[in-house]
Design a protein around this motif. Sequence first.
Motif, PDB file in Angstrom:
ATOM      1  N   ALA A  50       0.831  -1.208   0.000  1.00 18.81           N
ATOM      2  CA  ALA A  50       0.000   0.000   0.000  1.00 18.81           C
ATOM      3  C   ALA A  50       0.868   1.262   0.000  1.00 18.81           C
ATOM      4  N   SER A  89       2.567   1.723  -3.435  1.00 16.70           N
ATOM      5  CA  SER A  89       1.614   2.213  -4.425  1.00 16.70           C
ATOM      6  C   SER A  89       1.369   3.704  -4.274  1.00 16.70           C
ATOM      7  N   SER A  90       1.257   4.168  -3.032  1.00 15.16           N
ATOM      8  CA  SER A  90       0.924   5.578  -2.894  1.00 15.16           C
ATOM      9  C   SER A  90       2.133   6.469  -3.163  1.00 15.16           C
ATOM     10  N   ASP A  92      -7.136   8.229  -4.627  1.00 14.99           N
ATOM     11  CA  ASP A  92      -7.401   6.798  -4.462  1.00 14.99           C
ATOM     12  C   ASP A  92      -6.193   6.116  -3.815  1.00 14.99           C
ATOM     13  N   SER A 144      -6.164   4.418  -0.082  1.00 14.78           N
ATOM     14  CA  SER A 144      -5.816   3.003   0.092  1.00 14.78           C
ATOM     15  C   SER A 144      -4.716   2.824   1.119  1.00 14.78           C
ATOM     16  N   SER A 145      -3.716   3.698   1.093  1.00 13.99           N
ATOM     17  CA  SER A 145      -2.611   3.467   2.015  1.00 13.99           C
ATOM     18  C   SER A 145      -2.983   3.864   3.444  1.00 13.99           C
ATOM     19  N   ALA A 184      -5.110   1.046   4.704  1.00 15.29           N
ATOM     20  CA  ALA A 184      -4.264  -0.129   4.945  1.00 15.29           C
ATOM     21  C   ALA A 184      -3.585  -0.016   6.313  1.00 15.29           C
ATOM     22  N   THR A 238      -6.957  -7.320   3.100  1.00 11.94           N
ATOM     23  CA  THR A 238      -7.299  -6.945   1.726  1.00 11.94           C
ATOM     24  C   THR A 238      -8.818  -6.869   1.555  1.00 11.94           C
ATOM     25  N   ARG A 248     -10.292  -3.874   3.401  1.00 10.21           N
ATOM     26  CA  ARG A 248     -10.041  -2.616   2.702  1.00 10.21           C
ATOM     27  C   ARG A 248     -10.968  -2.460   1.503  1.00 10.21           C
ATOM     28  N   SER A 249     -11.167  -3.523   0.747  1.00 12.76           N
ATOM     29  CA  SER A 249     -12.055  -3.399  -0.425  1.00 12.76           C
ATOM     30  C   SER A 249     -13.452  -2.971  -0.003  1.00 12.76           C
ATOM     31  N   VAL A 256     -13.237   0.878   0.727  1.00 18.53           N
ATOM     32  CA  VAL A 256     -13.026   1.779  -0.420  1.00 18.53           C
ATOM     33  C   VAL A 256     -13.872   1.348  -1.628  1.00 18.53           C
ATOM     34  N   GLU A 282     -12.611  11.198  -3.915  1.00 22.50           N
ATOM     35  CA  GLU A 282     -11.209  10.813  -4.099  1.00 22.50           C
ATOM     36  C   GLU A 282     -10.360  11.997  -4.567  1.00 22.50           C
TER      37      GLU A 282
END
Lengths: 248, 248
Positions: free
Chosen positions: A69, A72-73, B68, B72-73, B76, B92, B95-96, B99, B136
């Motif tokens: 994560a 990615s960011s 986004d 996500s981070s 996480a 995982t 988180r889905s 978001v 976002e």
Amino acid sequence: MSILKKIFTKSRSLNLEDGIFFDSIQAILGFAPKNLDHYKKAFTHRSTSKLNSEGHPINYERLEFLGDAMLSSVIAAHLFNKAPHGDEGYLTKMRSKIVSREHLNELGKDLNLIRFIESKVPVQHFGENIHGNIFESLIGAIYLDRGYIYCEKFIQKRVIIPYVDISRLEGKVISYKSLVIEWCQKEKKVFHYDIFEDNGIDGTRFFGVKLSIDGKVIAKARATSKKKAEEKASQRTYFALQEKMDKK
Amino acid sequence: MSILKKIFTKSRSLNLEDGIFFDSIQAILGFAPKNLDHYKKAFTHRSTSKLNSEGHPINYERLEFLGDAMLSSVIAAHLFNKAPHGDEGYLTKMRSKIVSREHLNELGKDLNLIRFIESKVPVQHFGENIHGNIFESLIGAIYLDRGYIYCEKFIQKRVIIPYVDISRLEGKVISYKSLVIEWCQKEKKVFHYDIFEDNGIDGTRFFGVKLSIDGKVIAKARATSKKKAEEKASQRTYFALQEKMDKK
């Protein structure tokens, strides 16, 4: 040895093994770790069946999720800034290239992270993905230990500077080696790739390359294959001589 | 009005429209924006066909990509800390859920972000996803304007505190309303959901709910449907009375 000495002076509880681990991690990170436990966990395989005091498993898998994560960011922000011409689809595509399984495996391998793995399974039994997985878990450990900004620093040093080249990712540059050779030929310069073996302490085969132009070493690189090492040295040469080379 | 006054004193170049926009954004963020341009871009639709001085389009799509990634981070890291029992697969999956497109749309709608949209297409023509998209892009703008830590603060305030409840995400709690009602009945307490219309300035229908127990208002909530507002008020009540309620 002076760094080791410093740790022993700072904290008497560090044993020799921890001191060596501290040094290796510091060399990889480019800054000092604070809590070694995070990094130990980042290299602990589930086969060790370790549990913490609450009965939760101690291994790198959760850290891998966290590191993925953060990576990615950080890459998203880098691309956002460096590619002002790219739309959302472009940015998404470029990021997938950078954080591809294959690329992460290469990054982990280049740092030879597997030497730190604690496991009940022999290291040779692991597939290729172990390299990328522990590269991600290392990033997770950095986040826990030092926070987001240090994660960014590490990714800048170990991913972005050596590997993220937008022209290349866009497929505009296929090979830096051919770019360098072409330029040398045009400019009537003598180039030489000096290749030598430079193996890891655990016996992994590595190759070193020194690229010299007109007798002067311009760049060095080290990788797991001759081809990769040559390409890396060529890319570094390209960046070193970019202004001159782009004129042609 | 005092905040508006302060801005005008600080920067004479802000016009009245900017001053109002500044106030609205500040109320949403919970801290002051530094550069309003990022936030304006976060609400600019591609239909405006705006270009910057280099000829690149000005709209929220690139910011959406950035936001986004930041969301996500941050999520996480939150899940990593709050769910020490969860393995990589669990994290995982959780988180889905948080978001998910549906959830982001709800978040954007609750803040009524669509009132800020600059577009050549009438707002009614947008699909549902516009709400999540500009939620976002707003996060992307916060990252550019104030950095990662402020992104984290915003996500904490607007996503994690009001919505991220691990028990619920795991499906252990289906409805907070039934939890509250059950508890009140067991404890012989009188509860009352007071529902009223509380519409947005642009005419969007909103519902407000005050939940009182034994004549005392315990929690308030506002949402786009009666059911959602009741559920939100019940959840807040649950968190307010958690210690007492969990004993039973």
